[in-house]
Design an enzyme around this catalytic site. Structure first.
Site, PDB file in Angstrom:
ATOM      1  N   HIS A  66     -12.111  48.116 -43.499  1.00 25.61           N
ATOM      2  CA  HIS A  66     -12.298  49.218 -44.446  1.00 25.61           C
ATOM      3  C   HIS A  66     -12.158  50.567 -43.747  1.00 25.61           C
ATOM      4  O   HIS A  66     -11.584  51.514 -44.302  1.00 25.61           O
ATOM      5  CB  HIS A  66     -13.677  49.085 -45.101  1.00 25.61           C
ATOM      6  CG  HIS A  66     -14.017  50.190 -46.043  1.00 25.61           C
ATOM      7  ND1 HIS A  66     -14.822  51.251 -45.666  1.00 25.61           N
ATOM      8  CD2 HIS A  66     -13.669  50.426 -47.339  1.00 25.61           C
ATOM      9  CE1 HIS A  66     -14.958  52.079 -46.682  1.00 25.61           C
ATOM     10  NE2 HIS A  66     -14.271  51.602 -47.710  1.00 25.61           N
ATOM     11  N   GLU A  69      -8.572  51.335 -43.310  1.00 27.99           N
ATOM     12  CA  GLU A  69      -8.006  51.762 -44.602  1.00 27.99           C
ATOM     13  C   GLU A  69      -8.200  53.265 -44.792  1.00 27.99           C
ATOM     14  O   GLU A  69      -7.268  53.981 -45.199  1.00 27.99           O
ATOM     15  CB  GLU A  69      -8.679  50.987 -45.734  1.00 27.99           C
ATOM     16  CG  GLU A  69      -8.319  51.457 -47.131  1.00 27.99           C
ATOM     17  CD  GLU A  69      -9.499  51.397 -48.081  1.00 27.99           C
ATOM     18  OE1 GLU A  69      -9.809  52.435 -48.713  1.00 27.99           O
ATOM     19  OE2 GLU A  69     -10.119  50.322 -48.190  1.00 27.99           O
ATOM     20  N   HIS A  70      -9.394  53.755 -44.492  1.00 31.42           N
ATOM     21  CA  HIS A  70      -9.664  55.191 -44.621  1.00 31.42           C
ATOM     22  C   HIS A  70      -8.802  56.004 -43.658  1.00 31.42           C
ATOM     23  O   HIS A  70      -8.204  57.014 -44.045  1.00 31.42           O
ATOM     24  CB  HIS A  70     -11.147  55.470 -44.338  1.00 31.42           C
ATOM     25  CG  HIS A  70     -12.018  55.357 -45.543  1.00 31.42           C
ATOM     26  ND1 HIS A  70     -12.744  56.412 -46.045  1.00 31.42           N
ATOM     27  CD2 HIS A  70     -12.278  54.308 -46.364  1.00 31.42           C
ATOM     28  CE1 HIS A  70     -13.423  56.019 -47.114  1.00 31.42           C
ATOM     29  NE2 HIS A  70     -13.168  54.741 -47.322  1.00 31.42           N
ATOM     30  N   GLU A 142     -20.779  56.530 -48.196  1.00 28.58           N
ATOM     31  CA  GLU A 142     -20.339  55.496 -49.144  1.00 28.58           C
ATOM     32  C   GLU A 142     -21.281  54.293 -49.118  1.00 28.58           C
ATOM     33  O   GLU A 142     -21.630  53.737 -50.168  1.00 28.58           O
ATOM     34  CB  GLU A 142     -18.913  55.058 -48.786  1.00 28.58           C
ATOM     35  CG  GLU A 142     -18.307  54.052 -49.727  1.00 28.58           C
ATOM     36  CD  GLU A 142     -16.881  53.667 -49.339  1.00 28.58           C
ATOM     37  OE1 GLU A 142     -16.458  52.547 -49.701  1.00 28.58           O
ATOM     38  OE2 GLU A 142     -16.200  54.483 -48.680  1.00 28.58           O
TER      39      GLU A 142
END
Length: 427
Positions: A66, A69-70, A142
């Protein structure tokens, strides 16, 4: 159109090619679509926390996929979202348990500009310590926000109660301590291993153009000869231990019940796709308020149930069912439903037909929407099957298969979270 013929038509509209570098291209024609959906799927998800190499294994912090991905939204100091917006395309990205996805919708004549931009960003990333520090703050926020979502909390808490060591027990973004532990070397190792053409699949959905007409000319395509489908299996569960229970609030006034079950192969069946579809069918029978089964059981036992849902998490490394029931009798529903099936076996075929029709109709309905159609195409790719294969599995499910699932409901290792009326209202 006959349902079987519809699934055959989906296969006929699907073209699978490979680039000379090994990237897989799945083209699904969708004549009525105005826009084209493009998704690049990378075979690297939240479960991938161990990199294997001849020199030895490298353990990665949870949340690495993840985090990448960012980071990959930034390329040469620019944000990809802004670049895509300038081309009239909306770019999004998401990380699942099994993979990372970069998705956008675009007019067909823009794909030859937008696809190269995305592939260049995915294949030629330069790591920037300042950007890593920035994204650590973003992702920490998040994770904190996700913890405020009670449904997410219960989902991961149940899996943690069932299998604490499973990556499935961790939110895809990781834990705050994981994000703090990530360093540039972890990210570079993961990126170099995962972001290779042979670990990527590019989906192109929409329109009736040939595949070559939508792709940039430098991507030379070829068929892969003599491809043999890989049969993915799920292992049997370990013997069930004592069930675990968590009570939030007053146990005498239960309003919500969240139940997690550890599931796997059933007698005579360990095929992953088959069991995914079987549990989908069973969930539609048992956990839909408008199903004939639920209508019968509610009338028979005067059950006060206001909400039912089921979510399956099934992959090669293990399976979990997350069940939710709400109402005065929520805590008793699974036991009552399992008992009722064993007492009314003569009705299983009727219930089963409802579940099969519900699932096939959902796939047919979803195929009218490009985004939903992608999800089914991605499932076919993940399980290395065709749409017709899915139809046959659904069609061939029988009463004994359903009873095996009911046995699993009764005998599987369980974790239960009871939420009292006061706690539920407070949420």
């Amino acid at each position: 159109m006959e349902k079987k013929a519809f699934f055959q038509q989906l296969d006929e509209r699907t073209d699978i090619r490979y680039t000379d570098s090994g990237m897989k291209i799945i083209r699904l024609k969708f004549p009525r679509a105005h826009l084209r959906l493009c998704n690049v799927k990378i075979d690297f998800g939240s479960r991938d926390v161990c990199l294997q190499a001849e020199s030895g294994d490298t353990l990665l912090p949870y949340g690495t996929a993840h985090f990448l991905e960012h980071l990959l939204f930034w390329h040469n100091g620019r944000n990809l979202y802004t670049d895509f917006f300038a081309h009239g395309a909306l770019l999004n990205a998401f990380t699942t348990y099994t993979d990372t996805n970069f998705m956008f919708t675009s007019l067909p004549d823009r794909l030859r500009q937008t696809i190269p931009i995305l592939l260049d960003a995915l294949w030629n990333h330069s790591f920037d310590k300042k950007m890593i520090t920035q994204e650590k703050a973003v992702i920490t926020s998040e994770i904190q926000t996700a913890h405020l979502n009670h449904q997410l909390y219960y989902h991961y808490q149940l899996i943690s109660m069932l299998s604490p060591a499973s990556p499935a027990a961790v939110f895809p973004a990781g834990r705050i301590e994981d994000i703090e532990a990530l360093d540039i070397r972890d990210l570079q190792k993961a990126y170099n291993a995962a972001y290779q053409p042979q670990r990527m699949t590019l989906f192109l959905i929409g329109g009736s153009e040939d595949t070559e007409a939508l792709l940039p000319p430098h991507l030379r395509l070829e068929k892969r000869p003599n491809h043999k489908a890989e049969r993915k299996i799920i292992s049997a569960c370990p013997p069930p231990a004592l069930s675990q229970k968590m009570v939030l609030g007053n146990e005498e006034r239960i309003e919500d019940t969240w139940t997690g079950l550890q599931v796997g192969a059933i007698p005579g069946q360990n095929n992953l796709l088959t069991l995914k579809l079987y549990w989908d069918i069973a969930s539609r029978i048992l956990f839909q308020l408008d199903s004939p089964f639920f209508q019968e059981i509610q009338q028979t036992y005067r059950l006060e149930i206001d909400c039912l849902s089921a979510e399956a998490h099934m992959y090669e490394d293990g399976g979990f069912l997350i069940l939710h029931s709400q109402g005065a009798h929520s805590s008793a529903y699974i036991d009552v439903a399992s008992y009722y099936v064993t007492q009314q076996k003569q009705q299983i075929e009727t219930w089963l037909q409802y579940g099969k029709d519900s699932l096939t109709d959902a796939i047919i309905y979803d195929s009218d929407y490009v985004r939903k159609c992608f999800e089914w195409a991605a499932e076919c790719d993940r399980c290395d099957c065709t749409f017709l294969d899915m139809y046959r599995i659904i069609h061939d499910m029988n009463s004994q298969d359903f009873l095996s699932l009911i046995d699993a409901l009764a005998s599987s290792k369980k974790a239960v979270i009871h939420v009292s009326q006061k706690e539920a209202i407070g949420q």
